[in-house]
Write an enzyme that holds these catalytic residues in place. Structure first.
Site, PDB file in Angstrom:
ATOM      1  N   ASP A  35       1.141  -0.994  -0.039  1.00 60.65           N
ATOM      2  CA  ASP A  35      -0.439  -0.101  -0.158  1.00 60.65           C
ATOM      3  C   ASP A  35       0.807   1.145   0.519  1.00 60.65           C
ATOM      4  O   ASP A  35       1.038   2.193   1.210  1.00 60.65           O
ATOM      5  CB  ASP A  35      -1.042   0.059   1.535  1.00 60.65           C
ATOM      6  CG  ASP A  35      -2.036   0.831   0.903  1.00 60.65           C
ATOM      7  OD1 ASP A  35      -2.123   1.241  -0.100  1.00 60.65           O
ATOM      8  OD2 ASP A  35      -2.540   1.411   2.591  1.00 60.65           O
TER       9      ASP A  35
ATOM     10  N   GLU B 154       1.367  -3.728  -5.008  1.00 60.92           N
ATOM     11  CA  GLU B 154       0.788  -1.567  -4.550  1.00 60.92           C
ATOM     12  C   GLU B 154       1.385  -0.977  -4.476  1.00 60.92           C
ATOM     13  O   GLU B 154       1.642  -0.185  -3.227  1.00 60.92           O
ATOM     14  CB  GLU B 154      -0.328  -2.117  -4.056  1.00 60.92           C
ATOM     15  CG  GLU B 154      -1.614  -1.074  -4.273  1.00 60.92           C
ATOM     16  CD  GLU B 154      -3.289  -0.617  -3.034  1.00 60.92           C
ATOM     17  OE1 GLU B 154      -3.991   0.492  -3.268  1.00 60.92           O
ATOM     18  OE2 GLU B 154      -2.940  -1.593  -2.096  1.00 60.92           O
TER      19      GLU B 154
ATOM     20  N   TYR C  18      -1.234  -7.950  -8.640  1.00 58.25           N
ATOM     21  CA  TYR C  18      -2.289  -7.426  -7.405  1.00 58.25           C
ATOM     22  C   TYR C  18      -3.342  -7.731  -8.886  1.00 58.25           C
ATOM     23  O   TYR C  18      -3.503  -6.616  -9.925  1.00 58.25           O
ATOM     24  CB  TYR C  18      -1.846  -5.945  -7.854  1.00 58.25           C
ATOM     25  CG  TYR C  18      -1.948  -5.036  -7.191  1.00 58.25           C
ATOM     26  CD1 TYR C  18      -3.477  -5.441  -6.377  1.00 58.25           C
ATOM     27  CD2 TYR C  18      -2.445  -3.484  -6.930  1.00 58.25           C
ATOM     28  CE1 TYR C  18      -4.024  -4.245  -5.388  1.00 58.25           C
ATOM     29  CE2 TYR C  18      -3.105  -2.906  -6.803  1.00 58.25           C
ATOM     30  CZ  TYR C  18      -3.733  -3.195  -5.777  1.00 58.25           C
ATOM     31  OH  TYR C  18      -4.569  -2.717  -5.260  1.00 58.25           O
TER      32      TYR C  18
ATOM     33  N   ASP D 221      -2.142 -10.437  -4.409  1.00 56.98           N
ATOM     34  CA  ASP D 221      -3.339  -9.707  -3.340  1.00 56.98           C
ATOM     35  C   ASP D 221      -4.195 -10.551  -4.591  1.00 56.98           C
ATOM     36  O   ASP D 221      -4.558  -9.512  -5.884  1.00 56.98           O
ATOM     37  CB  ASP D 221      -3.983  -7.946  -3.086  1.00 56.98           C
ATOM     38  CG  ASP D 221      -4.833  -7.420  -3.240  1.00 56.98           C
ATOM     39  OD1 ASP D 221      -5.448  -9.153  -3.203  1.00 56.98           O
ATOM     40  OD2 ASP D 221      -4.499  -6.469  -2.554  1.00 56.98           O
TER      41      ASP D 221
ATOM     42  N   ASN E 141      -7.186 -10.199  -3.939  1.00 60.28           N
ATOM     43  CA  ASN E 141      -8.983  -8.817  -3.813  1.00 60.28           C
ATOM     44  C   ASN E 141     -10.071 -10.336  -4.170  1.00 60.28           C
ATOM     45  O   ASN E 141     -10.825  -9.453  -4.792  1.00 60.28           O
ATOM     46  CB  ASN E 141      -9.111  -8.103  -4.881  1.00 60.28           C
ATOM     47  CG  ASN E 141      -8.113  -6.602  -4.207  1.00 60.28           C
ATOM     48  OD1 ASN E 141      -8.803  -6.577  -3.716  1.00 60.28           O
ATOM     49  ND2 ASN E 141      -7.678  -6.274  -5.400  1.00 60.28           N
TER      50      ASN E 141
ATOM     51  N   ASP F  55      -4.814 -12.632  -0.268  1.00 55.47           N
ATOM     52  CA  ASP F  55      -3.639 -12.803  -0.267  1.00 55.47           C
ATOM     53  C   ASP F  55      -2.905 -14.361  -0.175  1.00 55.47           C
ATOM     54  O   ASP F  55      -3.339 -14.619   0.917  1.00 55.47           O
ATOM     55  CB  ASP F  55      -2.571 -11.983   0.239  1.00 55.47           C
ATOM     56  CG  ASP F  55      -2.715 -10.264   0.782  1.00 55.47           C
ATOM     57  OD1 ASP F  55      -2.450  -9.882  -0.181  1.00 55.47           O
ATOM     58  OD2 ASP F  55      -4.059  -9.840   1.685  1.00 55.47           O
TER      59      ASP F  55
ATOM     60  N   ASP G  85      -4.325  -3.122   7.420  1.00 52.93           N
ATOM     61  CA  ASP G  85      -4.130  -3.558   5.797  1.00 52.93           C
ATOM     62  C   ASP G  85      -3.583  -4.637   5.541  1.00 52.93           C
ATOM     63  O   ASP G  85      -4.506  -5.583   6.035  1.00 52.93           O
ATOM     64  CB  ASP G  85      -3.637  -2.505   5.602  1.00 52.93           C
ATOM     65  CG  ASP G  85      -3.949  -2.245   3.901  1.00 52.93           C
ATOM     66  OD1 ASP G  85      -4.891  -1.907   3.420  1.00 52.93           O
ATOM     67  OD2 ASP G  85      -2.914  -2.291   2.883  1.00 52.93           O
ATOM     68  N   HIS G  86      -2.901  -5.077   4.700  1.00 47.64           N
ATOM     69  CA  HIS G  86      -2.430  -6.331   3.991  1.00 47.64           C
ATOM     70  C   HIS G  86      -1.459  -6.975   4.974  1.00 47.64           C
ATOM     71  O   HIS G  86      -0.432  -6.132   5.269  1.00 47.64           O
ATOM     72  CB  HIS G  86      -1.884  -6.633   3.121  1.00 47.64           C
ATOM     73  CG  HIS G  86      -3.253  -6.291   1.307  1.00 47.64           C
ATOM     74  ND1 HIS G  86      -3.624  -6.975   1.166  1.00 47.64           N
ATOM     75  CD2 HIS G  86      -3.793  -5.200   1.069  1.00 47.64           C
ATOM     76  CE1 HIS G  86      -4.384  -6.794   0.473  1.00 47.64           C
ATOM     77  NE2 HIS G  86      -4.437  -5.677   0.349  1.00 47.64           N
TER      78      HIS G  86
END
Length: 275
Positions: free
Chosen positions: A9, A44, A128, A167, A169, A240, A265-266
């Site tokens: 991120d 990202e 991603y 990731d 999603n 992920d 977040d991740h």
């Protein structure tokens, strides 16, 4: 071989930011560096088209000496400073780097979403995956992406076995998010996205975490930043993944998540495989 994958991120924010969150991100980088992974995949990155600045490169060198890096950034007609991927790998590995396009709906192929390393006997690739967006405005394009990406992986797999990170999603099954009933029509847990992931696995790939750890519950890789209590309450999603060609599965020894403490977040995911 130890491999780690992380949606960071914003690489710039992590490396040069002054906020408390940036400090937590740097602590995660230090934690990863201590593990001395053979390969680190980052999603990202949000870098400019030209890639890391000199300052970025210097800071990365401090964390990861004796590593090379390869990057892919968003470029026109896609938005600047959007998405993006990067590999850091030990200099002794010397892989061949490729920057695939898959015929995805425009401008997805220009958003720096796929990066692949080729070795003598296998591939390592990261992705991603595009988010379907608010009100699922991008869901139709996302379904096409899933089909095109699956075909790309199948083509790789026909040549050599593949390790796939990133990731994606999507939370594949109800066990992969804390609140499946209230998120049935949310981006990342629609029937269409889940089916796309099911079809990907059916094409000859395994979700290494589930294969090694079974139906262990309450284990996630992402907690919403906008919800202050998401990490405290473990209201997360597992979006992920480390996937592997089915024939590599006997060589996979560990598939797990790193503990990033209070950082939301991740979280990074780790794979140990005997290659």
């Amino acid at each position: 071989m130890r491999l780690i994958s992380w949606n960071i991120d914003s690489l710039n924010a992590a490396l040069t930011g002054t906020s408390a969150r940036a400090e937590m991100s740097r602590a995660v980088l230090a934690q990863i560096a201590q593990k001395k992974p053979d390969i680190l995949a980052i999603q990202e990155t949000k870098l400019r088209q030209e890639g890391p600045t000199r300052k970025h490169s210097q800071i990365l060198e401090q964390y990861f000496p004796e590593y090379e890096f390869a990057f892919r950034s968003s470029e026109e007609p896609a938005k600047k400073g959007y998405a993006g991927t990067m590999f850091l790998y030990q200099k002794s590995l010397q892989p061949k780097v490729s920057y695939p396009t898959i015929g995805a709906p425009e401008p997805m192929d220009f958003e720096g979403r796929i990066l692949t390393l080729e070795f003598n006997d296998f591939y390592v690739t990261q992705v991603y995956t595009p988010n379907s967006g608010s009100q699922l405005k991008r869901l139709g394009d996302r379904q096409i992406w899933d089909q095109k990406y699956c075909q790309y992986l199948k083509e790789l797999d026909q040549k050599k076995p593949v390790l796939i990170s990133g990731d994606f999603n999507v939370a594949h099954q109800e066990i992969d998010l804390a609140h499946p009933k209230t998120n049935h029509h949310s981006a990342g847990f629609t029937d269409e996205e889940r089916l796309g992931f099911t079809n990907l696995l059916a094409a000859g790939f395994s979700d290494t975490f589930r294969k090694l750890n079974g139906s262990v519950p309450n284990v996630y890789t992402w907690w919403a930043q906008r919800v202050k209590t998401s990490k405290v309450n473990n209201s997360g999603w597992r979006i992920d993944y480390w996937l592997a060609s089915d024939r590599l599965l006997p060589q996979v020894k560990e598939s797990s998540m790193l503990d990033t403490g209070d950082r939301q977040d991740h979280t990074p995911i780790e794979l140990v495989v005997d290659l």
